[in-house]
Design an enzyme around this catalytic site. Structure first.
Site, short mmCIF file in Angstrom:
data_model
loop_
_atom_site.label_atom_id
_atom_site.label_comp_id
_atom_site.label_asym_id
_atom_site.label_seq_id
_atom_site.Cartn_x
_atom_site.Cartn_y
_atom_site.Cartn_z
N PHE A 137 0.86 -1.18 0.00
CA PHE A 137 0.00 0.00 0.00
C PHE A 137 0.91 1.24 0.00
O PHE A 137 1.12 1.86 1.05
CB PHE A 137 -0.91 0.01 1.22
N PHE A 141 2.80 1.36 3.96
CA PHE A 141 3.01 0.09 4.64
C PHE A 141 2.66 -1.06 3.70
O PHE A 141 2.03 -0.87 2.66
CB PHE A 141 2.18 0.00 5.93
N GLU A 184 1.15 -5.18 3.86
CA GLU A 184 0.54 -6.23 4.67
C GLU A 184 1.10 -7.58 4.25
O GLU A 184 1.08 -7.94 3.06
CB GLU A 184 -0.97 -6.24 4.49
N ILE A 185 1.66 -8.32 5.20
CA ILE A 185 2.11 -9.68 4.94
C ILE A 185 0.93 -10.62 5.20
O ILE A 185 0.36 -10.64 6.30
CB ILE A 185 3.30 -10.04 5.85
N VAL A 186 0.55 -11.38 4.17
CA VAL A 186 -0.65 -12.21 4.24
C VAL A 186 -0.31 -13.64 4.64
O VAL A 186 -0.86 -14.19 5.58
CB VAL A 186 -1.39 -12.19 2.89
N CYS A 188 3.05 -16.53 5.13
CA CYS A 188 4.50 -16.74 5.24
C CYS A 188 4.72 -18.19 5.64
O CYS A 188 4.27 -18.61 6.71
CB CYS A 188 5.11 -15.79 6.27
N LYS A 197 16.51 -24.39 8.62
CA LYS A 197 17.72 -24.16 7.84
C LYS A 197 18.00 -22.67 7.66
O LYS A 197 18.87 -22.29 6.89
CB LYS A 197 17.60 -24.83 6.46
N LEU A 234 2.95 -4.79 8.34
CA LEU A 234 1.88 -5.16 9.27
C LEU A 234 1.45 -6.59 8.93
O LEU A 234 1.42 -6.97 7.75
CB LEU A 234 0.67 -4.22 9.15
N ILE A 257 -6.60 -3.40 5.70
CA ILE A 257 -6.24 -4.79 5.94
C ILE A 257 -7.39 -5.50 6.66
O ILE A 257 -8.15 -4.88 7.39
CB ILE A 257 -4.93 -4.93 6.75
N TYR A 279 -8.25 -10.78 11.39
CA TYR A 279 -8.34 -12.23 11.49
C TYR A 279 -8.68 -12.59 12.93
O TYR A 279 -8.00 -12.15 13.86
CB TYR A 279 -7.02 -12.88 11.08
#
Length: 794
Positions: free
Chosen positions: A527, A532, A534-536, A538, A547, A570, A601, A604
């Site tokens: 955005f 910022f 947004e990490i959805v 991972c 590792k 975020l 965002i 959740y």
């Protein structure tokens, strides 16, 4: 490519031979004829591009396919396959008219250029440049006697002919794209300078840098011998490997110097140790012989450098080139890491951030504006052009302390000692020892992943779907692989939801590729207007975890966002992910104002909102390496200090004789450790008396003529970046407030705050500034008043 960090290469330095590349087919190292040929081509292009538009159409007509009605299949007047004997230029007609019939299909030449009527002048000039390059390569094909070289010229000739017909851009199709070997020759020479000469004084180190530049320029302008010539000279060498390098050199470095419609690369930046080994011995011999022959022509300031220092430089470099254990070619040689003790680029050219980050267009990119590769281990390009993102990353705002020479303060370690210690920790025996070459128990989490990336075992690519371009099969396969990884590792997340976001054009994914398959990734949405991302999702596949891939993934994502000037992450983390995100610098203390992300965002249920603020000055993928190197230096310094004071003194026997206590300074050896007695002063135990005394001193200080810079807290608008440099600010107004609240219960607290004012001023401002001088004078006055009050000894 020529703008990358490191030893900056200028014009060639030795004589005429080798100073410019020979024209294709010319051979040898003499460059005078080549320079004339190159200049002649440039003049012809300039003349043609300044011609009237009809003239340009006439020129392109003989190279364009027929567009006449009736589905004419004529591919142009000029044959795509040159005849065995090229026609003499003086026998060709001087003018060609668009009304003339085509020699191949009998339609008028004007029918061949109808598609160019509405083409811009810029595109027309580009096609004209390709046409002249085609003619030049046609001549080269007929003049060249070496079969290998002739084949390359012919392939490039056909490539450029095809580009005119299809109005495309030339892209050399090869099994591998530049760079072909890591580290490159340029990086290897940088490492060599760092490894052998970083301890020298600045003047002598400057001489070494001049020699390094000179050597790299010679390689960039060096004519490689043909594979057949090399077979005759050195039949035992790897003929097949040399032929591959020779072919790549012709396509990417040599021919593009004349045919500028082909993208050009510097030899030293795309080839590595393998090519250098194949040319070094012959090159060294010819360079030194040439220098001796032309010594009288050399300017006086260059004569000593070339005749005295250059041979020694080449001899030392030759040992490292052919040595099987030289650390300068090691994949984990710590060169050019920003923030390191003595990064190589500080030695060579000192950019703001020494370590360059390469972000190149992904070879299988769907959306060129959004899909990029972030792998510094393998920098691929869809076209043979330097990536627009391949630039040195700079902080968004230069800090004042970077622009001025830092003040030397008591306790600083001399640079001479640092250089000496650096020479010991980059010793070959140390570099190749078990603690550094193998992963120890104290290694950083991402060290294994970083080493795998340098070896080319893993790659990182930012990819995404697109509705504007034709789907790319490889990208789609990777996106499907990412969907599978996220679905398996995030079982509580609906598969349909994962699929929708992974393939959503507004989302991108930093994918981790190993052996051609996806093993992990971070899906995110940027955005830019809100500053910022947004990490959805991972995740890393379960059999590839533990590792360091997760940490290295996040570090690459941080550097990618710093490049795009987005400095906040975020994410909503579930109970299993909170620990991971904490290790990556995330916290529940959100720095982004709620108004900026509210409504952008999705919330959740059962998850915790976490944020991370990025520092644009930190090279995240190399940060643990920098810390490790600093720890090694400190460890060595401690060992040296211990060795100096490791003297055994006899035990104290006075206590056996009834002595109850002794002065500390009387203990044998205590002063040798650097201990000094603390200055004694009168500590006022009466709080009211202490308050009155400190109030009087503070009033005197505030009334002093040099106190004006320190009366109020420093404003951010007046001193940009001040609070990034000064972590514990202090001023006389704050001290007055503290005094009123009875904060100063001892003289030491009062003196510490006052001293902080002066120390902060000297740390932020250069010595020649007015503020710096005010701090010195006011400090002297303050200690005079402290002594007069009897709070410290006179």
């Amino acid at each position: 490519m020529s703008g990358s960090a490191g030893i900056q290469q200028g014009s060639p330095a030795i004589g005429a031979a080798g100073s410019a590349p020979a024209a294709p087919g010319a051979g040898g190292t003499e460059g005078s004829g080549a320079t004339v040929g190159s200049a002649r081509i440039a003049v012809k292009k300039a003349q043609l591009r300044s011609s009237p538009r009809p003239k340009k159409l006439e020129k392109l007509g003989v190279y364009s396919s027929c567009k006449a009605e009736g589905a004419c299949k004529c591919n142009s007047w000029k044959s795509q396959n040159p005849p065995p004997t090229p026609p003499r230029t003086d026998q060709q007609p001087n003018t060609v008219n668009l009304q003339d019939p085509c020699r191949s299909c009998s339609h008028t030449l004007g029918d061949h250029v109808t598609h160019l009527e509405n083409v811009s002048e810029e595109e027309m000039n580009r096609l004209l440049g390709i046409a002249l390059d085609v003619e030049y390569l046609n001549t080269c094909v007929h003049k060249e006697e070496d079969a290998d070289t002739k084949q390359v010229y012919f392939s490039l000739f056909k490539l450029l002919r095809k580009c005119i017909l299809q109005m495309g851009k030339p892209v050399v199709e090869a099994h591998e794209s530049p760079p072909f070997e890591k580290p490159s020759i340029e990086q290897g020479v940088n490492n060599f300078v760092q490894y052998k000469f970083s301890h020298l004084p600045s003047k002598e180190r400057q001489t070494i840098m001049e020699l390094a530049k000179m050597f790299l320029n010679q390689i960039n302008y060096w004519q490689l011998e043909t594979p057949s010539q090399r077979r005759q000279r050195a039949p035992a060498d790897d003929a097949a490997g040399y032929k591959v390098n020779y072919t790549s050199w012709l396509c990417y470095c040599n021919v593009p110097q004349f045919c500028d419609s082909l993208p050009r690369y510097e030899t030293t930046q795309i080839f590595g140790r393998t090519l250098l080994r194949s040319v070094f011995t012959v090159m060294r011999k010819q360079l030194l012989e040439q220098a001796r022959q032309e010594k009288d022509k050399l300017p006086p300031e260059k004569r000593t450098l070339i005749l005295t220092h250059f041979p020694k430089f080449l001899s030392m470099l030759e040992e490292e080139v052919y040595s099987h254990s030289s650390p300068i070619w090691s994949e984990d040689f710590l060169a050019g890491s920003s923030g390191g003790p003595i990064p190589i680029h500080t030695v060579i050219s000192a950019p703001l951030v020494a370590r360059p980050l390469y972000y190149s267009t992904s070879p299988v990119s769907v959306d060129p504006s959004s899909c990029g590769s972030v792998s510094p281990a393998r920098k691929n390009a869809s076209a043979l052009e330097p990536s627009p993102g391949g630039q040195k990353r700079k902080p968004s705002e230069p800090l004042p302390h970077e622009e001025t020479k830092k003040l030397r303060i008591v306790g600083d370690i001399p640079m001479e000692l640092i250089n000496e210690v650096m020479a010991t920790i980059t010793d070959p025996a140390t570099m190749l020892g078990p603690e550094t070459s193998l992963l120890s128990a104290h290694s950083a989490r991402d060290e294994a992943a970083r080493l795998e990336e340098r070896r080319g075992v893993i790659e990182f690519h930012v990819i995404g779907n697109s509705l504007n371009q034709k789907p790319n099969k490889r990208i789609l396969m990777w996106l499907v692989g990412l969907q599978n990884v996220f679905s398996h590792q995030l079982p509580r997340m609906p598969k349909e939801y994962i699929t929708r976001l992974v393939f959503d054009p507004k989302h991108k994914t930093l994918s981790l590729i190993k052996d051609g398959r996806v093993i992990g990734g971070i899906c995110f949405r940027m955005f830019p207007s809100q500053s910022f991302t947004e990490i959805v999702f991972c995740a890393v596949t379960s059999n590839e975890q533990v590792k360091g891939y997760g940490t290295h993934l996040m570090n690459h994502l941080k550097e990618y966002h710093i490049k795009h000037d987005i400095l906040n992450f975020l994410t909503y983390a579930d109970e299993y992910a909170i620990g991971y995100f904490k290790k990556q610098g995330f916290s529940k203390d959100i720095k982004v104002p709620k108004a900026k992300y509210l409504g952008y965002i999705k919330d959740y249920e059962g998850a915790t909102l976490m944020g991370c603020e990025l520092n644009p000055s930190i090279p995240y993928t190399e940060f643990s390496v920098i810390i490790k190197k600093q720890k090694e230096i400190i460890k060595k310094l401690i060992e040296r200090k211990q060795a100096q004071i490791r003297k055994v003194y006899p035990g104290l026997s006075c206590f056996k004789e009834g002595v109850r206590q002794i002065p500390i300074e009387s203990i044998p050896g205590i002063r040798e450790t650097g201990w000094k007695p603390v200055g004694k002063g009168k500590e006022l135990k009466d709080p009211d008396q202490l308050y009155s005394t400190l109030k009087t001193i503070l009033q005197h200080v505030k009334s002093h003529q040099n106190a004006w810079p320190f009366m109020e807290p420093v404003k951010k608008t007046e001193a940009p970046g001040y609070y990034q440099v000064i972590r514990f600010p202090m001023d006389l107004k704050t001290m007055s407030e503290r005094l009123k609240s009875r904060y100063y219960t001892t003289r030491k607290l009062f003196m510490a705050d006052m001293q902080r004012i002066f120390t902060n001023c000297r740390e932020y401002n250069p010595p020649e500034s007015e503020y710096y001088k005010c701090a010195n004078l006011l400090e002297k006055f303050f200690y005079t008043k402290i002594k007069e009050a009897g709070l410290i000894e006179k």
